[in-house]
Structure formats: C-alpha cells, structure tokens
Design a protein around this motif. Structure first.
Motif, PDB file in Angstrom:
ATOM      1  N   SER A 204      -9.573  -0.090  -2.662  1.00  0.00           N
ATOM      2  CA  SER A 204      -8.749   1.068  -2.992  1.00  0.00           C
ATOM      3  C   SER A 204      -9.327   1.752  -4.227  1.00  0.00           C
ATOM      4  O   SER A 204      -9.736   1.077  -5.181  1.00  0.00           O
ATOM      5  CB  SER A 204      -7.319   0.615  -3.290  1.00  0.00           C
ATOM      6  N   PRO A 205      -9.357   3.079  -4.254  1.00  0.00           N
ATOM      7  CA  PRO A 205      -9.836   3.770  -5.443  1.00  0.00           C
ATOM      8  C   PRO A 205      -8.899   3.572  -6.648  1.00  0.00           C
ATOM      9  O   PRO A 205      -9.323   3.700  -7.786  1.00  0.00           O
ATOM     10  CB  PRO A 205      -9.892   5.245  -5.026  1.00  0.00           C
ATOM     11  N   LEU A 206      -7.645   3.209  -6.378  1.00  0.00           N
ATOM     12  CA  LEU A 206      -6.672   3.013  -7.453  1.00  0.00           C
ATOM     13  C   LEU A 206      -6.693   1.601  -8.023  1.00  0.00           C
ATOM     14  O   LEU A 206      -6.380   1.391  -9.186  1.00  0.00           O
ATOM     15  CB  LEU A 206      -5.261   3.332  -6.943  1.00  0.00           C
ATOM     16  N   ASP A 207      -7.030   0.626  -7.180  1.00  0.00           N
ATOM     17  CA  ASP A 207      -7.034  -0.769  -7.602  1.00  0.00           C
ATOM     18  C   ASP A 207      -8.090  -1.499  -6.785  1.00  0.00           C
ATOM     19  O   ASP A 207      -7.887  -1.763  -5.595  1.00  0.00           O
ATOM     20  CB  ASP A 207      -5.643  -1.385  -7.373  1.00  0.00           C
ATOM     21  N   ARG A 208      -9.204  -1.842  -7.415  1.00  0.00           N
ATOM     22  CA  ARG A 208     -10.342  -2.441  -6.709  1.00  0.00           C
ATOM     23  C   ARG A 208     -10.003  -3.792  -6.069  1.00  0.00           C
ATOM     24  O   ARG A 208     -10.708  -4.258  -5.200  1.00  0.00           O
ATOM     25  CB  ARG A 208     -11.539  -2.620  -7.662  1.00  0.00           C
ATOM     26  N   ARG A 209      -8.905  -4.418  -6.492  1.00  0.00           N
ATOM     27  CA  ARG A 209      -8.504  -5.700  -5.899  1.00  0.00           C
ATOM     28  C   ARG A 209      -7.847  -5.513  -4.538  1.00  0.00           C
ATOM     29  O   ARG A 209      -7.753  -6.444  -3.752  1.00  0.00           O
ATOM     30  CB  ARG A 209      -7.517  -6.439  -6.817  1.00  0.00           C
ATOM     31  N   VAL A 210      -7.384  -4.298  -4.260  1.00  0.00           N
ATOM     32  CA  VAL A 210      -6.679  -3.989  -3.018  1.00  0.00           C
ATOM     33  C   VAL A 210      -7.671  -3.437  -1.998  1.00  0.00           C
ATOM     34  O   VAL A 210      -8.457  -2.548  -2.317  1.00  0.00           O
ATOM     35  CB  VAL A 210      -5.546  -2.966  -3.286  1.00  0.00           C
ATOM     36  N   GLN A 211      -7.626  -3.979  -0.790  1.00  0.00           N
ATOM     37  CA  GLN A 211      -8.500  -3.516   0.293  1.00  0.00           C
ATOM     38  C   GLN A 211      -7.725  -2.573   1.216  1.00  0.00           C
ATOM     39  O   GLN A 211      -6.558  -2.830   1.536  1.00  0.00           O
ATOM     40  CB  GLN A 211      -8.998  -4.709   1.120  1.00  0.00           C
TER      41      GLN A 211
ATOM     42  N   GLU B 157      -1.488   4.565  11.471  1.00  0.00           N
ATOM     43  CA  GLU B 157      -1.748   4.925  10.074  1.00  0.00           C
ATOM     44  C   GLU B 157      -3.106   5.628   9.965  1.00  0.00           C
ATOM     45  O   GLU B 157      -4.110   4.982   9.664  1.00  0.00           O
ATOM     46  CB  GLU B 157      -1.741   3.673   9.190  1.00  0.00           C
ATOM     47  N   PRO B 158      -3.160   6.928  10.215  1.00  0.00           N
ATOM     48  CA  PRO B 158      -4.451   7.631  10.233  1.00  0.00           C
ATOM     49  C   PRO B 158      -5.247   7.536   8.926  1.00  0.00           C
ATOM     50  O   PRO B 158      -6.472   7.592   8.950  1.00  0.00           O
ATOM     51  CB  PRO B 158      -4.080   9.074  10.526  1.00  0.00           C
ATOM     52  N   VAL B 159      -4.567   7.355   7.792  1.00  0.00           N
ATOM     53  CA  VAL B 159      -5.288   7.269   6.518  1.00  0.00           C
ATOM     54  C   VAL B 159      -5.571   5.818   6.121  1.00  0.00           C
ATOM     55  O   VAL B 159      -6.093   5.564   5.048  1.00  0.00           O
ATOM     56  CB  VAL B 159      -4.531   7.993   5.371  1.00  0.00           C
ATOM     57  N   GLY B 160      -5.210   4.889   6.997  1.00  0.00           N
ATOM     58  CA  GLY B 160      -5.480   3.482   6.712  1.00  0.00           C
ATOM     59  C   GLY B 160      -4.257   2.762   6.195  1.00  0.00           C
ATOM     60  O   GLY B 160      -3.180   3.340   6.036  1.00  0.00           O
ATOM     61  N   LEU B 161      -4.474   1.496   5.937  1.00  0.00           N
ATOM     62  CA  LEU B 161      -3.382   0.623   5.550  1.00  0.00           C
ATOM     63  C   LEU B 161      -3.903  -0.397   4.555  1.00  0.00           C
ATOM     64  O   LEU B 161      -5.039  -0.865   4.672  1.00  0.00           O
ATOM     65  CB  LEU B 161      -2.895  -0.090   6.818  1.00  0.00           C
ATOM     66  N   VAL B 162      -3.086  -0.726   3.591  1.00  0.00           N
ATOM     67  CA  VAL B 162      -3.439  -1.794   2.656  1.00  0.00           C
ATOM     68  C   VAL B 162      -3.534  -3.084   3.462  1.00  0.00           C
ATOM     69  O   VAL B 162      -2.637  -3.402   4.255  1.00  0.00           O
ATOM     70  CB  VAL B 162      -2.374  -1.913   1.541  1.00  0.00           C
ATOM     71  N   LEU B 163      -4.625  -3.801   3.295  1.00  0.00           N
ATOM     72  CA  LEU B 163      -4.874  -5.011   4.074  1.00  0.00           C
ATOM     73  C   LEU B 163      -3.711  -5.993   3.985  1.00  0.00           C
ATOM     74  O   LEU B 163      -3.332  -6.620   4.973  1.00  0.00           O
ATOM     75  CB  LEU B 163      -6.183  -5.675   3.631  1.00  0.00           C
ATOM     76  N   GLY B 164      -3.093  -6.119   2.830  1.00  0.00           N
ATOM     77  CA  GLY B 164      -1.977  -7.044   2.646  1.00  0.00           C
ATOM     78  C   GLY B 164      -0.743  -6.694   3.467  1.00  0.00           C
ATOM     79  O   GLY B 164       0.130  -7.537   3.674  1.00  0.00           O
ATOM     80  N   GLU B 165      -0.667  -5.467   3.944  1.00  0.00           N
ATOM     81  CA  GLU B 165       0.468  -5.037   4.758  1.00  0.00           C
ATOM     82  C   GLU B 165       0.342  -5.518   6.205  1.00  0.00           C
ATOM     83  O   GLU B 165       1.343  -5.747   6.880  1.00  0.00           O
ATOM     84  CB  GLU B 165       0.568  -3.503   4.713  1.00  0.00           C
ATOM     85  N   LEU B 166      -0.873  -5.669   6.688  1.00  0.00           N
ATOM     86  CA  LEU B 166      -1.089  -6.062   8.087  1.00  0.00           C
ATOM     87  C   LEU B 166      -0.433  -7.392   8.464  1.00  0.00           C
ATOM     88  O   LEU B 166       0.239  -7.469   9.499  1.00  0.00           O
ATOM     89  CB  LEU B 166      -2.590  -6.107   8.406  1.00  0.00           C
ATOM     90  N   PRO B 167      -0.597  -8.461   7.682  1.00  0.00           N
ATOM     91  CA  PRO B 167       0.058  -9.722   8.069  1.00  0.00           C
ATOM     92  C   PRO B 167       1.580  -9.586   8.175  1.00  0.00           C
ATOM     93  O   PRO B 167       2.192 -10.179   9.061  1.00  0.00           O
ATOM     94  CB  PRO B 167      -0.321 -10.702   6.961  1.00  0.00           C
ATOM     95  N   LYS B 168       2.176  -8.780   7.297  1.00  0.00           N
ATOM     96  CA  LYS B 168       3.629  -8.577   7.353  1.00  0.00           C
ATOM     97  C   LYS B 168       4.020  -7.893   8.653  1.00  0.00           C
ATOM     98  O   LYS B 168       4.974  -8.289   9.317  1.00  0.00           O
ATOM     99  CB  LYS B 168       4.091  -7.734   6.163  1.00  0.00           C
ATOM    100  N   ARG B 169       3.301  -6.847   9.001  1.00  0.00           N
ATOM    101  CA  ARG B 169       3.623  -6.097  10.222  1.00  0.00           C
ATOM    102  C   ARG B 169       3.382  -6.917  11.482  1.00  0.00           C
ATOM    103  O   ARG B 169       4.098  -6.761  12.465  1.00  0.00           O
ATOM    104  CB  ARG B 169       2.796  -4.820  10.290  1.00  0.00           C
ATOM    105  N   LEU B 170       2.357  -7.744  11.455  1.00  0.00           N
ATOM    106  CA  LEU B 170       2.008  -8.527  12.636  1.00  0.00           C
ATOM    107  C   LEU B 170       2.682  -9.897  12.655  1.00  0.00           C
ATOM    108  O   LEU B 170       2.536 -10.645  13.616  1.00  0.00           O
ATOM    109  CB  LEU B 170       0.488  -8.693  12.717  1.00  0.00           C
ATOM    110  N   MET B 171       3.381 -10.229  11.578  1.00  0.00           N
ATOM    111  CA  MET B 171       4.085 -11.504  11.447  1.00  0.00           C
ATOM    112  C   MET B 171       3.138 -12.694  11.614  1.00  0.00           C
ATOM    113  O   MET B 171       3.392 -13.625  12.378  1.00  0.00           O
ATOM    114  CB  MET B 171       5.253 -11.576  12.421  1.00  0.00           C
ATOM    115  N   VAL B 172       2.002 -12.613  10.909  1.00  0.00           N
ATOM    116  CA  VAL B 172       1.015 -13.703  10.880  1.00  0.00           C
ATOM    117  C   VAL B 172       0.630 -13.945   9.427  1.00  0.00           C
ATOM    118  O   VAL B 172       0.947 -13.152   8.547  1.00  0.00           O
ATOM    119  CB  VAL B 172      -0.257 -13.367  11.713  1.00  0.00           C
TER     120      VAL B 172
END
Length: 169
Positions: A104-111, A66-81
C-alpha cells in the motif's frame, strides 16, 4: 414427594426434546448434503474444464467486486478462511498473472491485491460457466420453488445470526 427433589430433566423430557430437535438436525444434514453434492460437482467441473480450484475462483470472485483492489488481510475474513490457508492460493494466482500483490502506498506493511486484466477475463469466463453448471444442477427444481427456498434460507440465516449474536453477548 417430601425429601425428593424434582428432576430438572427426566427421560420423558429428554425424549420429547430429542424429537423436537430432529427437525433442526434434519435441516442441518440436508444443507450439508446439498452443499457437499454441489461443491463436489463444481470442483470437478473447474478442475476438468479450467484446471482451476474453487478456492482460487473464490478469491477472484471477491476481487471482481473490488475494481481498485482489496487489502490482503480482508480476503481471509470475506472467505472465512485463515490467512495461512490463503497465502499459497494468492501466491499461485500471482504466479499465473491473474492478480497482483503490492504494498500500500499509505502503509508499506499492508499488501493490496488486484485482479489483472487477464485475471478479469479468466474470471468472467469461469463465472459464466459456474452459473451454467449451477443452473444445470438445479434444473429439475422449479424456479418458483427456488425463489421460495432462497427466502426461507435468508430467514434461516438471519435466525442463526441472531442466535449466535445472543450466545456471544
């Protein structure tokens, strides 16, 4: 037979069923053994050569896709942790300058987490070694058989996915 209900499961059926299930148990145990053996060796290699852990490498591998990055909340799903297990790993990667974490510039609660240039260089170096270690571990197993095994495991994975989807339905 009058007054006697037919047994739904009798000893003969249990024994026959157990015999039928042995193949599934053996497959599971062989998969687990191979995963454990390979995983232990890869963990040792990462630790000795890079002073790095497999979970940290796995995070970098996801971010490399993901060259432009990834929403932090997506990582646990992808890594199954769990997110709780992932937080210290992400913190350490940020401390080491291998990734960044920013709102995130769109939602400050999202990393959003992104790999740094240094992180990308380190990951590529480690990924190359990872590939060589795997090749070395599997060198005695003929490539043609590996290709067939991959096909068989793909079929097994799809069958397990279907079974779990049906069980949840």
């Amino acid at each position: 037979m009058a007054g006697k209900e037919p047994a739904l499961i009798d000893e003969e059926n249990i024994i026959g069923e157990d015999a039928d299930n042995r193949a599934q148990v053996r497959v599971w145990l062989r998969l687990l053994a191979c995963t454990s053996l390979i995983g232990a060796e890869l963990r040792r290699q990462f630790r000795e050569e890079f002073d790095f852990t497999m979970p940290r490498f796995d995070v970098l591998a996801q971010l490399d896709r993901e060259p432009v990055g990834l929403v932090l909340g997506e990582l646990p799903k992808r890594l199954m942790v769990t997110a709780g297990n992932l937080t210290p790993i992400v913190d350490r990667l940020v401390e080491d300058g291998l990734i960044t974490r920013s709102p995130s510039p769109l939602d400050r609660r999202v990393q959003i987490v992104c790999m740094t240039a240094e992180g990308r260089r380190a990951f590529r170096r480690m990924a190359k070694k990872h590939s060589l270690w795997l090749a070395s571990l599997l060198a005695e197993f003929p490539k043609a058989r590996l290709d067939g095994l991959v096909k068989e495991l793909d079929d097994l994975k799809n069958a397990v996915k279907r079974a779990t989807e049906e069980a949840r339905a």
